[in-house]
Enzyme design. Structure first.
Site, PDB file in Angstrom:
ATOM      1  N   HIS A   1     -15.977   8.826   9.537  1.00  0.00           N
ATOM      2  CA  HIS A   1     -16.563   8.148  10.691  1.00  0.00           C
ATOM      3  C   HIS A   1     -18.074   7.943  10.541  1.00  0.00           C
ATOM      4  O   HIS A   1     -18.668   7.150  11.274  1.00  0.00           O
ATOM      5  CB  HIS A   1     -16.229   8.881  12.002  1.00  0.00           C
ATOM      6  CG  HIS A   1     -16.990  10.139  12.252  1.00  0.00           C
ATOM      7  ND1 HIS A   1     -16.469  11.393  12.013  1.00  0.00           N
ATOM      8  CD2 HIS A   1     -18.237  10.355  12.737  1.00  0.00           C
ATOM      9  CE1 HIS A   1     -17.359  12.302  12.355  1.00  0.00           C
ATOM     10  NE2 HIS A   1     -18.446  11.703  12.794  1.00  0.00           N
TER      11      HIS A   1
ATOM     12  N   ASP B   1     -10.642  12.262   7.895  1.00  0.00           N
ATOM     13  CA  ASP B   1     -12.045  12.004   8.215  1.00  0.00           C
ATOM     14  C   ASP B   1     -12.967  12.444   7.070  1.00  0.00           C
ATOM     15  O   ASP B   1     -14.055  12.975   7.303  1.00  0.00           O
ATOM     16  CB  ASP B   1     -12.464  12.692   9.516  1.00  0.00           C
ATOM     17  CG  ASP B   1     -13.697  12.035  10.146  1.00  0.00           C
ATOM     18  OD1 ASP B   1     -14.092  10.944   9.684  1.00  0.00           O
ATOM     19  OD2 ASP B   1     -14.279  12.620  11.076  1.00  0.00           O
TER      20      ASP B   1
ATOM     21  N   SER C   1     -22.360  15.586  11.626  1.00  0.00           N
ATOM     22  CA  SER C   1     -21.103  15.123  11.048  1.00  0.00           C
ATOM     23  C   SER C   1     -21.239  14.898   9.550  1.00  0.00           C
ATOM     24  O   SER C   1     -22.160  14.228   9.088  1.00  0.00           O
ATOM     25  CB  SER C   1     -20.663  13.816  11.709  1.00  0.00           C
ATOM     26  OG  SER C   1     -20.281  14.039  13.037  1.00  0.00           O
TER      27      SER C   1
END
Length: 437
Positions: free
Chosen positions: A94, A124, A197
């Site tokens: 992402h 992911d 992230s």
């Protein structure tokens, strides 16, 4: 009984007297820096910090570059170098999703353009590559050895800050149910925020144990509430290997459709457990049928790992190489049994027909309940053709192309033709969806 307050000066004096010599430190005690008189994990962590980078994803310029058409930042995140010789960086899908250009900022101030090697939406995970010398790489540890209560350190570039290190503990293991297809998350209370992230989760020796991926937040701002999730290295290493070799993840199939064991379903089966994955259906002639699995069997362990729900099974199947075998422990009529399940190489067909359900396009379908005619969506795998088409769990497919659909079997027959669109009933309204290729 008399209590005495410990002043800062006396605390340091006691620490120095205890840790004045390295030999005085007992095995298993926290690392002690005798020179400074402090307990610290810096020595192990500092070796890994130069391998943690900032990743910026930019849009396409869309033509000749000018002051107005330069690529615009779409997303910022973190990443970690796992192969310094080849310039291989792991981050989140992402973080790079939708980008046309990627840049990587190093802790020494250098800036590099990066090439996207591949990305896997189901886990992911994404892999970037840079051409550079003088890189550091992180040491990788097995996430299978983790225990709740282990110290954990999250490193990244949160909220626009420079490289930031936070500490917590492993709060839980084998977490799933967050919405991805392959889930077996590490849960930690180390502070993770927007920008973290793709950054590493490290153990107390500075070794990589996971990739920080998401947080569970109760606030409107999406800030840290002490619940964060990381993809374990067990899954990460398989996915990275597939992406580096093939540019995509090749996953095998079992021919079984799994659902999570809920309290309601457990009561219906006369079980006194609520953890496990229930076999909803088995395709005729599939590896699951050859393994002897039947509808309503409850999977409790896969490859020696406990099964919390359907996500736990998908996590094991999703990182098993085609033609490999997974030992299963399951309950049938309340009695424990075991079998070996082969993960078959995908044959190219996109449809599995079960006795009462169908798997197609990366989604599971059953006959719609009650008086409704159609095929109801039971689940949708992240990154699948069904997901890309906008199909959602709970949708009822009523038509495929120009062909009406009255059941899951009807849908399978229609999809074997040239159907390019689906008509679904969603929240009482009819919605048209274009099937992704």
């Amino acid at each position: 009984m008399t209590f005495r307050l410990l002043t800062a000066a006396s605390a340091v004096a006691i620490a120095l007297s205890i840790g004045g010599a390295a030999a005085a430190q007992t095995a298993g005690s926290p690392p002690f820096d005798a020179r400074r008189g402090v307990f610290t994990f810096a020595a192990g962590l500092e070796r890994s910090l130069p391998a943690v980078v900032q990743v910026t994803t930019l849009s396409s310029a869309g033509g000749p570059t000018t002051g107005e058409t330069e690529p615009k930042p779409l997303m910022g995140g973190s990443g970690v170098i796992i192969d310094a010789a080849q310039g291989i960086i792991v981050t989140n899908n992402h973080v790079v999703d939708g980008g046309q250009k990627f840049t990587v900022d190093m802790t020494d101030g250098r800036l590099f353009d990066a090439v996207l090697i591949g990305a896997d939406k189901a886990t992911d995970i994404a892999v970037l590559k840079i051409e550079a010398t003088g890189l550091n790489q992180v040491e990788i540890a097995s996430s299978d050895n983790l225990r709740s209560g282990d110290l954990a350190f999250a490193v990244g570039y949160p909220l626009g800050l420079d490289q930031t290190l936070t500490m917590g503990v492993i709060s839980g293991l084998n977490r799933s149910g967050m919405g991805d297809a392959v889930e077996d998350y590490i849960q930690t209370d180390a502070a993770v925020n927007s920008g973290n992230s793709g950054g590493p989760l490290l153990d107390s020796r500075g070794r990589l144990i996971g990739i920080n991926t998401s947080i569970l937040s109760g606030g409107f701002g999406g800030g840290n509430d002490g619940i964060a999730f990381a993809v374990p290295t067990r899954i990460m290493m398989y996915v990275v290997g597939q992406l580096r070799t093939h540019g995509e993840v090749k996953r095998g199939k079992t021919g079984a459709i799994f659902g999570s064991l809920t309290a309601e379903r457990a009561r219906a089966l006369g079980l006194r457990i609520v953890r496990g994955a229930i076999v909803d259906d088995v395709a005729p002639g599939s590896p699951a049928e050859r393994a002897g699995l039947r509808r309503n069997d409850v999977i409790t362990r896969v490859a020696g790992r406990p099964v919390a729900n359907a996500g736990s099974v998908q996590a094991s199947v999703g990182v098993a190489a085609p033609d490999s075998t997974l030992p299963l422990v399951y309950l049938r009529d309340g009695r424990e049994q075991s079998t070996d399940l082969t993960v078959a190489t995908p044959a190219g067909d996109r449809i599995w027909r079960g006795v009462s359900s169908v798997r197609a396009l990366g989604a599971g379908f059953r006959d719609a309940p009650g008086d409704v005619a159609g095929a109801q969506v039971q689940y949708v795998e992240s990154g699948s053709a069904a997901a890309k088409s906008g199909l959602q769990a709970g949708d009822v497919v009523t038509a495929a192309g120009e062909t009406g659909v009255g059941s899951a079997a009807d849908l399978a027959t229609a999809l074997e033709g040239s159907a390019g669109a689906l008509t679904v009933l969603r929240a009482g309204e009819s919605v048209s969806l274009t099937l992704a290729g």
